[in-house]
Design a protein around this motif. Structure first.
Motif, PDB file in Angstrom:
ATOM      1  N   LYS A   1       0.824  -1.210   0.000  1.00 21.90           N
ATOM      2  CA  LYS A   1       0.000   0.000   0.000  1.00 21.90           C
ATOM      3  C   LYS A   1       0.855   1.255   0.000  1.00 21.90           C
ATOM      4  N   LYS A   2       1.993   1.185   0.680  1.00 22.62           N
ATOM      5  CA  LYS A   2       2.892   2.338   0.729  1.00 22.62           C
ATOM      6  C   LYS A   2       3.778   2.394  -0.521  1.00 22.62           C
ATOM      7  N   LEU A   3       4.220   1.219  -0.972  1.00 21.10           N
ATOM      8  CA  LEU A   3       5.168   1.178  -2.081  1.00 21.10           C
ATOM      9  C   LEU A   3       4.528   1.520  -3.433  1.00 21.10           C
ATOM     10  N   LYS A   4       3.274   1.148  -3.627  1.00 21.42           N
ATOM     11  CA  LYS A   4       2.664   1.292  -4.948  1.00 21.42           C
ATOM     12  C   LYS A   4       2.488   2.752  -5.358  1.00 21.42           C
ATOM     13  N   LYS A   5       2.443   3.664  -4.390  1.00 31.00           N
ATOM     14  CA  LYS A   5       2.269   5.077  -4.720  1.00 31.00           C
ATOM     15  C   LYS A   5       3.443   5.616  -5.520  1.00 31.00           C
ATOM     16  N   ASP A   6       4.624   5.058  -5.285  1.00 33.92           N
ATOM     17  CA  ASP A   6       5.823   5.528  -5.978  1.00 33.92           C
ATOM     18  C   ASP A   6       6.565   4.350  -6.602  1.00 33.92           C
ATOM     19  N   TRP A   7       5.793   3.371  -7.094  1.00 35.04           N
ATOM     20  CA  TRP A   7       6.387   2.120  -7.542  1.00 35.04           C
ATOM     21  C   TRP A   7       7.271   2.290  -8.784  1.00 35.04           C
ATOM     22  N   GLU A   8       6.890   3.175  -9.696  1.00 38.05           N
ATOM     23  CA  GLU A   8       7.687   3.350 -10.911  1.00 38.05           C
ATOM     24  C   GLU A   8       9.099   3.817 -10.578  1.00 38.05           C
ATOM     25  N   ARG A   9       9.236   4.733  -9.620  1.00 41.45           N
ATOM     26  CA  ARG A   9      10.564   5.183  -9.217  1.00 41.45           C
ATOM     27  C   ARG A   9      11.299   4.100  -8.453  1.00 41.45           C
ATOM     28  N   MET A  10      10.577   3.407  -7.555  1.00 37.25           N
ATOM     29  CA  MET A  10      11.205   2.363  -6.741  1.00 37.25           C
ATOM     30  C   MET A  10      11.652   1.186  -7.609  1.00 37.25           C
ATOM     31  N   LEU A  11      10.950   0.969  -8.706  1.00 36.79           N
ATOM     32  CA  LEU A  11      11.312  -0.129  -9.605  1.00 36.79           C
ATOM     33  C   LEU A  11      12.724   0.053 -10.157  1.00 36.79           C
ATOM     34  N   THR A  12      13.093   1.287 -10.460  1.00 39.76           N
ATOM     35  CA  THR A  12      14.426   1.548 -11.011  1.00 39.76           C
ATOM     36  C   THR A  12      15.528   1.300  -9.986  1.00 39.76           C
ATOM     37  N   GLU A  13      15.184   1.354  -8.697  1.00 36.53           N
ATOM     38  CA  GLU A  13      16.162   1.152  -7.629  1.00 36.53           C
ATOM     39  C   GLU A  13      16.009  -0.205  -6.947  1.00 36.53           C
ATOM     40  N   LEU A  14      15.109  -1.018  -7.448  1.00 35.36           N
ATOM     41  CA  LEU A  14      14.788  -2.301  -6.807  1.00 35.36           C
ATOM     42  C   LEU A  14      16.010  -3.214  -6.728  1.00 35.36           C
ATOM     43  N   ASN A  15      16.215  -3.794  -5.560  1.00 40.23           N
ATOM     44  CA  ASN A  15      17.326  -4.720  -5.342  1.00 40.23           C
ATOM     45  C   ASN A  15      16.925  -6.111  -5.840  1.00 40.23           C
ATOM     46  N   VAL A  16      17.619  -6.601  -6.859  1.00 43.16           N
ATOM     47  CA  VAL A  16      17.305  -7.908  -7.455  1.00 43.16           C
ATOM     48  C   VAL A  16      18.526  -8.813  -7.331  1.00 43.16           C
ATOM     49  N   HIS A  17      18.346  -9.981  -6.717  1.00 44.16           N
ATOM     50  CA  HIS A  17      19.425 -10.968  -6.576  1.00 44.16           C
ATOM     51  C   HIS A  17      19.192 -12.117  -7.559  1.00 44.16           C
ATOM     52  N   TYR A  18      20.244 -12.499  -8.279  1.00 44.00           N
ATOM     53  CA  TYR A  18      20.143 -13.569  -9.267  1.00 44.00           C
ATOM     54  C   TYR A  18      20.998 -14.761  -8.830  1.00 44.00           C
ATOM     55  N   THR A  19      20.416 -15.956  -8.888  1.00 39.33           N
ATOM     56  CA  THR A  19      21.152 -17.182  -8.616  1.00 39.33           C
ATOM     57  C   THR A  19      20.809 -18.195  -9.697  1.00 39.33           C
ATOM     58  N   VAL A  20      21.835 -18.739 -10.358  1.00 35.17           N
ATOM     59  CA  VAL A  20      21.622 -19.741 -11.405  1.00 35.17           C
ATOM     60  C   VAL A  20      22.503 -20.943 -11.119  1.00 35.17           C
ATOM     61  N   ASP A  21      21.886 -22.120 -11.104  1.00 36.49           N
ATOM     62  CA  ASP A  21      22.615 -23.375 -10.875  1.00 36.49           C
ATOM     63  C   ASP A  21      22.437 -24.250 -12.110  1.00 36.49           C
ATOM     64  N   THR A  22      23.520 -24.428 -12.870  1.00 37.81           N
ATOM     65  CA  THR A  22      23.464 -25.194 -14.112  1.00 37.81           C
ATOM     66  C   THR A  22      24.188 -26.525 -13.954  1.00 37.81           C
ATOM     67  N   LYS A  23      23.575 -27.574 -14.449  1.00 35.08           N
ATOM     68  CA  LYS A  23      24.184 -28.897 -14.437  1.00 35.08           C
ATOM     69  C   LYS A  23      24.281 -29.426 -15.862  1.00 35.08           C
ATOM     70  N   ILE A  24      25.471 -29.855 -16.245  1.00 36.41           N
ATOM     71  CA  ILE A  24      25.652 -30.493 -17.545  1.00 36.41           C
ATOM     72  C   ILE A  24      25.503 -31.993 -17.347  1.00 36.41           C
ATOM     73  N   SER A  25      24.411 -32.534 -17.832  1.00 30.34           N
ATOM     74  CA  SER A  25      24.146 -33.959 -17.628  1.00 30.34           C
ATOM     75  C   SER A  25      24.606 -34.800 -18.810  1.00 30.34           C
ATOM     76  N   LYS A  26      24.854 -34.143 -19.951  1.00 27.49           N
ATOM     77  CA  LYS A  26      25.265 -34.893 -21.134  1.00 27.49           C
ATOM     78  C   LYS A  26      26.343 -34.124 -21.871  1.00 27.49           C
ATOM     79  N   VAL A  27      27.310 -34.866 -22.411  1.00 32.40           N
ATOM     80  CA  VAL A  27      28.354 -34.242 -23.236  1.00 32.40           C
ATOM     81  C   VAL A  27      28.319 -34.797 -24.652  1.00 32.40           C
ATOM     82  N   GLY A  28      27.255 -35.505 -25.000  1.00 30.10           N
ATOM     83  CA  GLY A  28      27.149 -36.096 -26.329  1.00 30.10           C
ATOM     84  C   GLY A  28      27.734 -37.497 -26.368  1.00 30.10           C
ATOM     85  N   THR A  29      27.815 -38.038 -27.556  1.00 29.85           N
ATOM     86  CA  THR A  29      28.327 -39.404 -27.701  1.00 29.85           C
ATOM     87  C   THR A  29      29.842 -39.478 -27.601  1.00 29.85           C
ATOM     88  N   LEU A  30      30.526 -38.322 -27.731  1.00 34.44           N
ATOM     89  CA  LEU A  30      31.988 -38.287 -27.618  1.00 34.44           C
ATOM     90  C   LEU A  30      32.392 -37.789 -26.245  1.00 34.44           C
TER      91      LEU A  30
END
Length: 404
Positions: free
Chosen positions: A365-394
């Protein structure tokens, strides 16, 4: 006896409202529209285009003595969408029926003015289903798109529908949006829809892209291709995401089934990577009054291509290094998408505001009043976990051994 007569009278009375199939329409009385286009028109009117099937060209076992296209196109200009559809009867021998639409194409100029009215009209339309896809004609009109004939698929609307299905599932920069999906996004707390773009490439000065000439060549004069994602603020188109940003968007929205990527190593080797299992979880929190978004992606894939003198692939350290490179690439794609949406477009296309609303309604309720501005400063954390399960026939690449 009296009760029996009364029972018969009641039965007859109850049958009066049952008029049978009072609204039934014979198939030979209808023009089956498979795609609809909407564009702007002078004096605050709409230009509506209907791509209608020619039955004699698509019916199995029927031969036509004359070569022609499998669809015909009707256009009319009117103050409202429904008036334009009905007005088509002045040129069409059949009433245009919307129950089998596969695609809704919106011209870019119309999309920039706002699409909510057309969305509501089509939601209200009792004969239309809700499983068709919606796209925007990038830098063109919807009318231009619906007049192009296509090879392989006789009906252009089916070509667009099938291509969007396949490309979104196997390539990932595009997204499938139905009329219900679009309406629900518009109703979200910070709803900013995203629609796939489509463009007719080629020279169509002689209108050859609109006739059978376009499908009798090995390389058509004009081809329909999907191009990026259109970013909306509420119901108005504001700009476009490029291919990398579009793919990052789909990773965040958990809409990547499989895709192909590559990355270059420091020693001149290019690695092709095929991801076929992806899952994304996006969580929101409010910490000391500040919104926080955590994006976690788990991905499984395989090596699909190697260019150059690669290291030994069967070593665990090399595979871990490739996994880290792949994870880094996905993070880059997602960051590009987020930065583009909030810095250039100022649009919450990922639904971060809705997630915060669900997690902490009081804080929202408080954030939505100024959400467009807050969106530009929003703290976003990214985590990616990749596993290679196949390397082909070779187990290793033979290219290096060839040069020894």
């Amino acid at each position: 006896m009296t009760s029996r007569i009364l029972l018969i009278a009641i039965s007859i009375f109850m049958m009066i409202p049952l008029g049978g199939c009072w609204d039934r329409k014979e198939l030979n009385e209808l023009g089956i529209a498979v795609a609809i286009g909407v564009d702007t028109a002078p004096r605050n009117q709409l230009k509506v285009t209907a791509q209608v099937v020619v039955p004699s060209k698509v019916a199995p076992g029927q031969l036509s003595g004359k070569v022609g296209t499998s669809v015909t196109v009707y256009e009319q200009i009117a103050p409202t969408f429904t008036e334009a559809i009905q007005k088509m009867t002045v040129v069409s021998p059949r009433k245009v029926y919307l129950g089998h639409i596969r695609m809704l194409v919106i011209g870019e100029k119309f999309a920039r003015k706002g699409i909510a009215s057309v969305v509501e009209t089509l939601i209200r339309e009792p004969s239309s289903r809700a499983d068709y896809y919606i796209v925007v004609a990038k830098e063109q009109s919807a009318s231009d798109i619906l007049k192009i004939t296509t090879s392989l698929e006789k009906i252009p609307a089916n070509k667009m529908f099938t291509s969007l299905n396949i490309s979104s599932d196997t390539w990932a920069p595009y997204t499938k949006v139905t009329i219900d999906d679009l309406m629900n996004t518009l109703l979200d707390a910070s709803g900013c829809p995203v629609l796939t773009g489509i463009h007719a490439y080629g020279t169509n000065q002689d209108k050859s892209g609109e006739g059978v000439e376009n499908i009798t060549k090995t390389e058509p004069t004009v081809e329909l291709k999907f191009v990026g994602l259109g970013v909306f603020k509420k119901d108005r188109l504001v700009d476009w995401l490029n291919e990398s940003e579009s793919k990052g968007y789909n990773f965040i929205r958990n809409q990547v089934k499989e895709t192909r990527e590559h990355y270059d190593t420091g020693n001149g080797v290019r690695i092709g990577f095929h991801t076929f299992r992806n899952k994304t979880e996006v969580k929101a929190a409010v910490v000391r009054g500040n919104p926080l978004i955590r994006i976690n992606v788990t991905s499984e894939g395989a090596l699909s291509e190697i260019q150059g003198d690669a290291q030994v692939l069967n070593s665990s350290e090399t595979l871990h290094q490739l996994e880290r490179q792949s994870s880094k690439r996905v993070v880059e794609l997602m960051k590009q998408a987020v930065d583009s949406a909030r810095q250039r477009h100022h649009a919450d296309i990922f639904g971060f505001g809705e997630l915060i609303h669900e997690e902490n309604p009081k804080a929202w309720k408080k954030l939505k009043k100024d959400w467009e501005r807050m969106l530009t400063e929003l703290n976003v954390h990214y985590t990616v976990d990749t596993k290679i399960s196949k390397v082909g026939t070779l187990l290793d690449t033979f290219q290096k051994k060839m040069k020894e």
